[in-house]
Design a protein around this motif. Structure first.
Motif, PDB file in Angstrom:
ATOM      1  N   GLY A  32       9.903  -6.643  -9.564  1.00  0.00           N
ATOM      2  CA  GLY A  32       9.809  -5.700  -8.470  1.00  0.00           C
ATOM      3  C   GLY A  32       9.672  -6.409  -7.145  1.00  0.00           C
ATOM      4  N   LYS A  33       9.420  -5.644  -6.100  1.00  0.00           N
ATOM      5  CA  LYS A  33       9.303  -6.208  -4.755  1.00  0.00           C
ATOM      6  C   LYS A  33       8.200  -5.497  -3.988  1.00  0.00           C
ATOM      7  N   VAL A  34       7.690  -6.206  -2.986  1.00  0.00           N
ATOM      8  CA  VAL A  34       6.754  -5.615  -2.044  1.00  0.00           C
ATOM      9  C   VAL A  34       7.166  -6.067  -0.644  1.00  0.00           C
ATOM     10  N   PHE A  35       7.068  -5.159   0.313  1.00  0.00           N
ATOM     11  CA  PHE A  35       7.344  -5.474   1.720  1.00  0.00           C
ATOM     12  C   PHE A  35       6.569  -4.474   2.558  1.00  0.00           C
ATOM     13  N   TRP A  36       6.588  -4.641   3.855  1.00  0.00           N
ATOM     14  CA  TRP A  36       5.840  -3.729   4.713  1.00  0.00           C
ATOM     15  C   TRP A  36       6.618  -3.412   5.975  1.00  0.00           C
ATOM     16  N   ILE A  37       6.285  -2.277   6.556  1.00  0.00           N
ATOM     17  CA  ILE A  37       6.884  -1.836   7.810  1.00  0.00           C
ATOM     18  C   ILE A  37       5.746  -1.498   8.768  1.00  0.00           C
ATOM     19  N   GLU A  38       6.074  -1.334  10.033  1.00  0.00           N
ATOM     20  CA  GLU A  38       5.068  -0.966  11.021  1.00  0.00           C
ATOM     21  C   GLU A  38       4.779   0.533  10.945  1.00  0.00           C
TER      22      GLU A  38
END
Length: 329
Positions: A132-138
């Motif tokens: 899987g993946k993890v990322f972030w946004i503002e």
């Protein structure tokens, strides 16, 4: 898995605020939230078993955030349902001042979400781990187009993104409703009642004075309150497997779930059968529908004195069981 959350928090890329509330949307019981400060967390989990799991660990839990809620940061664990996943990300972004971390398995559509977000904002570089993946946004990113424009309607019923059979009346439930006898008794329970289709049909039967709709998904139950609105109906946000009826029940109707992930898990339906036997009066009846391949007849025979198939089609079977056996756990 929550290992991705830990990596993001430990790397410093995802800025965990030292104060302010952090919303965590839809964590499942297998997720470890220890990388985040417990005292700041608000766990948003509408599914009662997972909600109770985190509440039991001392987390502050709600089935949905209050109107106008604001957060210093947020974490969204993606569900598989595409419309629900996008709605949650949009809600989290609208309510969050800091960063919104998005965690999901490939099978839960994380790549699709990332691709679509890149058209609308600048997500961080993703961290890949454990399929899987993890990322972030503002936070405050405008994703309003991902929010539903209004109540979703199906053949006159209200549904919601992510609930079971959100886009149409489940054919198995429709089949069961058509097979129910004219008289069901004074008190009826709908175990795992979803957004209320079966209960709405039960209310049409003569002699029904009391109906208990039991549903673990808070969002589905909110729809059921509209679809089965009637003074005779009592709504219970509860796990049907452990729900206790306030009094003897004459008839249980149910279309029990048989998946927790992608693989079939017949033990879920078997637990529903045990729960039905436990709440029924000594001469009570169970009417249920199931996929033809699911092996429910053995447990039905263990829990009830009488079991018969009452119809169905090539995909589903209607099962009627009567006179629950007592003394079984």
């Amino acid at each position: 898995m929550s290992v991705r959350l830990s990596l993001a928090a430990q790397s410093g890329g995802f800025a965990v605020p030292s104060e302010g509330r952090i919303a965590v949307f839809l964590p499942r019981a297998e997720h470890d939230l220890s990388a985040l400060p417990k005292e700041q967390l608000l766990v948003v989990q509408p599914f009662r078993p997972d909600h109770d799991h985190f509440a039991g660990q001392g987390y502050t839990c709600v089935p949905e955030p209050e109107a106008g809620a604001a957060f210093a940061a947020a974490v969204v664990f993606l569900p598989r349902a595409k419309a629900l996943a996008r709605m949650l990300v949009a809600q989290a972004a609208a309510a969050t001042e800091g960063q919104v971390l998005i965690d999901g398995a490939k099978t839960e559509g994380i790549d699709s979400i990332l691709k679509d977000l890149r058209k609308r904002c600048e997500p961080s570089a993703p961290v890949s781990k454990a399929h899987g993946k993890v990322f972030w946004i503002e936070g405050r990113t405008d994703l309003s187009e991902w929010l539903p424009e209004g109540p979703q309607q199906v053949e006159g019923f209200i549904t919601a993104p992510g609930v079971f059979s959100a886009d149409g009346i489940d054919p198995a439930s429709r089949l069961l409703a058509a097979a129910l006898p004219k008289k069901l008794g004074r008190c009826v329970a709908d175990l795992g009642g979803g957004w209320g289709y079966l209960s709405a049909q039960v209310l049409k039967h003569e002699g029904v004075e009391e109906l208990h709709l039991v549903e673990a998904d808070h969002a589905a139950l909110a729809c059921a309150r509209l679809n089965a609105a009637d003074p005779r109906t009592q709504f219970h946000w509860a796990d049907a497997r452990s729900w206790k009826a306030p009094g003897p029940v004459n008839t249980v109707v149910m279309n029990p779930p048989f998946h927790t992930g992608r693989a079939a898990e017949p033990s879920l339906g078997q637990a529903f059968i045990a729960a039905a036997a436990a709440v029924l009066a000594s001469n009570g009846s169970l009417w249920m529908v199931a996929n033809r391949h699911l092996p429910y007849e053995t447990v039905l025979a263990e829990r009830f004195a009488q079991v018969r198939e009452e119809g169905g089609d090539n995909r589903f079977k209607i099962l009627h069981a009567a006179k629950p056996r007592r003394g079984r756990k």
